[in-house]
Design an enzyme around this catalytic site. Structure first.
Site, short mmCIF file in Angstrom:
data_model
loop_
_atom_site.label_atom_id
_atom_site.label_comp_id
_atom_site.label_asym_id
_atom_site.label_seq_id
_atom_site.Cartn_x
_atom_site.Cartn_y
_atom_site.Cartn_z
N GLU A 43 0.83 -1.21 0.00
CA GLU A 43 0.00 0.00 0.00
C GLU A 43 0.86 1.25 0.00
O GLU A 43 2.01 1.22 0.42
CB GLU A 43 -0.96 0.00 1.19
CG GLU A 43 -0.31 -0.29 2.54
CD GLU A 43 -0.22 0.93 3.44
OE1 GLU A 43 0.00 2.05 2.90
OE2 GLU A 43 -0.32 0.77 4.66
N ARG A 68 -1.83 -2.60 11.69
CA ARG A 68 -2.59 -3.10 10.54
C ARG A 68 -2.31 -2.19 9.34
O ARG A 68 -3.15 -1.46 8.87
CB ARG A 68 -4.09 -3.13 10.86
CG ARG A 68 -4.50 -4.26 11.79
CD ARG A 68 -5.98 -4.16 12.15
NE ARG A 68 -6.84 -4.13 10.97
CZ ARG A 68 -7.25 -5.19 10.28
NH1 ARG A 68 -6.83 -6.40 10.65
NH2 ARG A 68 -8.05 -5.06 9.25
N CYS A 73 7.53 -0.90 -2.01
CA CYS A 73 8.69 -1.78 -2.17
C CYS A 73 9.83 -1.50 -1.21
O CYS A 73 10.42 -2.43 -0.66
CB CYS A 73 9.19 -1.77 -3.61
SG CYS A 73 10.04 -0.26 -4.14
N HIS A 112 12.91 0.73 -8.37
CA HIS A 112 12.37 -0.41 -7.62
C HIS A 112 13.46 -1.13 -6.85
O HIS A 112 14.52 -1.44 -7.39
CB HIS A 112 11.68 -1.39 -8.57
CG HIS A 112 11.18 -2.62 -7.87
ND1 HIS A 112 10.20 -2.56 -6.89
CD2 HIS A 112 11.53 -3.93 -7.96
CE1 HIS A 112 9.98 -3.78 -6.43
NE2 HIS A 112 10.77 -4.62 -7.06
N ASP A 129 11.91 -10.80 -3.73
CA ASP A 129 11.22 -9.52 -3.86
C ASP A 129 9.80 -9.65 -3.30
O ASP A 129 8.94 -10.25 -3.92
CB ASP A 129 11.17 -9.10 -5.33
CG ASP A 129 10.61 -7.70 -5.53
OD1 ASP A 129 10.18 -7.09 -4.55
OD2 ASP A 129 10.60 -7.24 -6.69
#
Length: 277
Positions: A43, A68, A73, A112, A129
């Site tokens: 998220e 929560r 990444c 990334h 990953d």
């Protein structure tokens, strides 16, 4: 590799529900990798709220392990790297160019984070990953070997070499699309090691640059054995293992918050507006 601060491996393994062996071997690497992906959602709520998420070890543990919440990444793979090191693996941080939807590899910047994990006693490291927010992402790590197909938790991947002008070989991770019965590129990388300060800069750029897609709209995903669930802006997409896709629009803010809570396992901060436009 990352720092010398004590990592709470027990709390992390409880969070992902891992009750298997705590060994630096391929079976543990695969199992913990899959458990992490199925337990902690992807998220970008911090970026949607206008700030870069912290990559500080204590903040990552508080957010991804004890709350929560999930992350994107840099958060996922920084946390996972610390867990792997605590289990006895040697980990290298990699920086990759996401090529999904790109005309050429060179048209995309390196934004990334991925990981290279050395398994004691094995000749080749593994690409790991847990933070690639896309349908068809790795569920289990794959050995760093070219032109060999690997099947992990129902998904198929392979690594291939691609032309590159630099001094290091460039690898491309491809995923098999069952709906099209074809291979598509996910991201390209070399084996040049990167360090935490590199990702501190990239993280700030991706989260705060107004042209970054992560700063513009909500992007949340959760993976289970039965489906891949993605909320991209207002579009909710469910993808089954056989490639069957269903889509629908999320109507309002209240429904978005309910979906995050009930289906993604995320309690959204009250101050963040989830749906824009």
């Amino acid at each position: 590799m990352l720092d010398s601060i004590q990592f709470d491996l027990d709390a992390y393994l409880r969070r992902i529900g891992w009750e298997g062996e705590r060994r630096a071997d391929a079976a543990t690497l695969r199992g913990v990798h899959l458990a992490h992906l199925r337990a902690i959602p992807f998220e970008n709520l911090d970026a949607v709220g206008g700030r870069a998420p912290s990559l500080d070890p204590a903040d990552l543990t508080a957010k991804l392990v004890h709350s929560r919440r999930g992350g994107y990444c840099y958060e996922h793979n920084t946390l996972f790297a610390r867990a792997l090191e605590a289990l006895g693996f040697r980990v290298t941080l990699l920086n990759a160019r996401v090529v999904v939807g790109a005309d050429t590899i060179a048209s995309r910047p390196r934004t990334h984070m991925a990981l290279l994990a050395d398994v004691p006693g094995e000749q080749r490291p593994y690409l790991a990953d847990v933070g690639f927010g896309a349908i068809g992402s790795l569920l289990e790590p794959v050995p760093l070997v070219a032109d060999v197909e690997f099947a992990g938790a129902g998904r198929r991947h392979r690594l291939v070499h691609v032309p590159h002008d630099g001094p290091l070989e460039m690898w491309l991770l491809q995923a098999h699309d069952p709906a099209k019965d074809d291979w598509t590129g996910q991201y390209a990388f070399t084996l040049e090691p990167f360090e935490k300060p590199d990702f501190d800069v990239i993280n700030w750029h991706i989260a705060t640059n107004p042209r970054s897609p992560f700063a513009q709209r909500l992007y949340v995903q959760h993976v289970s054995a039965a489906r891949h669930l993605l909320l991209d802006g207002r579009l909710l997409t469910r993808t089954r293992p056989d490639g069957t896709v269903t889509e629908r629009e999320v109507t309002d803010e209240a429904e978005a918050r309910r979906l995050l809570e009930e289906e993604f396992g995320i309690t959204a901060p009250e101050e963040v507006t989830l749906l824009t436009g």
